[in-house]
Design a protein around this motif. Sequence first.
Motif, PDB file in Angstrom:
ATOM      1  N   GLN A 241       0.862  -1.159  -0.095  1.00  0.00           N
ATOM      2  CA  GLN A 241      -0.140  -0.055   0.038  1.00  0.00           C
ATOM      3  C   GLN A 241       0.826   1.389  -0.123  1.00  0.00           C
ATOM      4  O   GLN A 241       0.446   2.358   0.142  1.00  0.00           O
ATOM      5  CB  GLN A 241      -0.983  -0.196   1.214  1.00  0.00           C
ATOM      6  N   LEU A 269     -14.078  -0.096   3.079  1.00  0.00           N
ATOM      7  CA  LEU A 269     -12.875   0.176   3.242  1.00  0.00           C
ATOM      8  C   LEU A 269     -12.024  -0.767   4.346  1.00  0.00           C
ATOM      9  O   LEU A 269     -10.714  -0.704   4.151  1.00  0.00           O
ATOM     10  CB  LEU A 269     -12.685   1.799   3.660  1.00  0.00           C
ATOM     11  N   GLN A 296      -1.652   4.374  -1.482  1.00  0.00           N
ATOM     12  CA  GLN A 296      -2.749   3.607  -2.239  1.00  0.00           C
ATOM     13  C   GLN A 296      -4.080   4.018  -1.637  1.00  0.00           C
ATOM     14  O   GLN A 296      -5.115   4.354  -2.407  1.00  0.00           O
ATOM     15  CB  GLN A 296      -2.792   2.244  -2.063  1.00  0.00           C
ATOM     16  N   ARG A 299      -4.426   7.905  -3.043  1.00  0.00           N
ATOM     17  CA  ARG A 299      -4.774   7.787  -4.550  1.00  0.00           C
ATOM     18  C   ARG A 299      -6.377   7.764  -4.694  1.00  0.00           C
ATOM     19  O   ARG A 299      -6.992   8.301  -5.356  1.00  0.00           O
ATOM     20  CB  ARG A 299      -4.055   6.853  -5.401  1.00  0.00           C
ATOM     21  N   TRP A 300      -6.856   6.733  -3.879  1.00  0.00           N
ATOM     22  CA  TRP A 300      -8.574   6.472  -3.845  1.00  0.00           C
ATOM     23  C   TRP A 300      -9.134   7.692  -3.429  1.00  0.00           C
ATOM     24  O   TRP A 300     -10.357   7.968  -3.963  1.00  0.00           O
ATOM     25  CB  TRP A 300      -8.611   5.324  -2.825  1.00  0.00           C
ATOM     26  N   SER A 303      -9.367  10.073  -6.221  1.00  0.00           N
ATOM     27  CA  SER A 303      -9.827   9.449  -7.166  1.00  0.00           C
ATOM     28  C   SER A 303     -11.560   9.607  -7.096  1.00  0.00           C
ATOM     29  O   SER A 303     -12.297   9.511  -8.266  1.00  0.00           O
ATOM     30  CB  SER A 303      -9.855   8.215  -7.871  1.00  0.00           C
ATOM     31  N   GLN A 304     -11.798  10.146  -5.823  1.00  0.00           N
ATOM     32  CA  GLN A 304     -13.427  10.100  -5.620  1.00  0.00           C
ATOM     33  C   GLN A 304     -14.096  11.609  -5.886  1.00  0.00           C
ATOM     34  O   GLN A 304     -15.364  11.886  -5.686  1.00  0.00           O
ATOM     35  CB  GLN A 304     -13.844   9.728  -4.144  1.00  0.00           C
TER      36      GLN A 304
END
Length: 333
Positions: A241, A269, A296, A299-300, A303-304
């Motif tokens: 991660q 999650l 990790q 980045r998530w 991305s939302q």
Amino acid sequence: MADSSLRLLLLLQQIPREPRSISSQQLHERLEDAGYPVSLRTVQRDLVSLSSHFPLVQSTPTGRGKTGVAWAFSKGSQHLAFPGMDAVTALTVSMAMEHLQSLLPRQVLQYLEPWQLEAEAQLRQHNSSKYHDWMSKVRVVPQHFLQAPQVDAEAVGLIYEAVLENRKFSATYKGKPERIIHPYGLVQQGHTLYLICRFFEFDDVRITALHRYQEVELLDESVRSFPEFDIDDYLDSGAMQWVLPDRQRITLKLLVSPWLAAHLKETPLADKQILTTDPQHAERYVLEAQVLDGMQLRRWLLSQGAGLQVLEPEPLREWMREIVREQAHSYML
């Protein structure tokens, strides 16, 4: 079954497929280890006899065990299995291959082609109404926008062999030649293959991408002993991660939109996440979960987009604020 027949079956089991090969001397040693103390000459005669019935090819052996001729199943020959593949297994293999197309590089998938060909042959053979046009009804849609990186097929094959045989190897990595690598494990993440290893005599563990290896050469020396290394413990630590040394497990608190809340109910999650309606925002939800703070995760979160807002912890909220501010500024130029 006579011992000679069992010996021949064992011989066939030990012979790899091209481009890999095994010398007659190595086959002789493996037979001895399995309890068949025959002469090297007998093994050589067996191999010549088998080659008249099976698609075996000869070549000059390389690497460890250079004595004698090297043997391999020809690259394009159909896989031979005992027992043979039935229709249900063939369907499963075909589905798996369809799924792996979007995960593994083409050069890696070629090692599975013999099983794919056997599955296709079985499906044609059983092309009754029960299995009619099965594969025309099944598709796997890639989840990743990016394509899988291209790898050196020969290099990957040698690295796999090094991992299996606990041997170190030399290679060019990221353009730097003559790296001495001690491999300890393979990890698939998304559509990228990684090798967990150590370089030279250094003690630090490295995560290296297989598509960055070239000019791999197997060495006759075993990897450095590493009994304290456990790949599951290593992964549980958050290594994949990309958790940085100054980050740790945090209590993440998010304000999320209804559609993201519904998605996180299905794919949480964390095991013990808590999702409640936010009393101050009627159409928003508050999510709390214990997670590792790594790239990790970040980045998530990014991305939302507007689907979430980081409430806690404050350092992560500030990091998100800075990133969003920089992004907004770049679009105003």
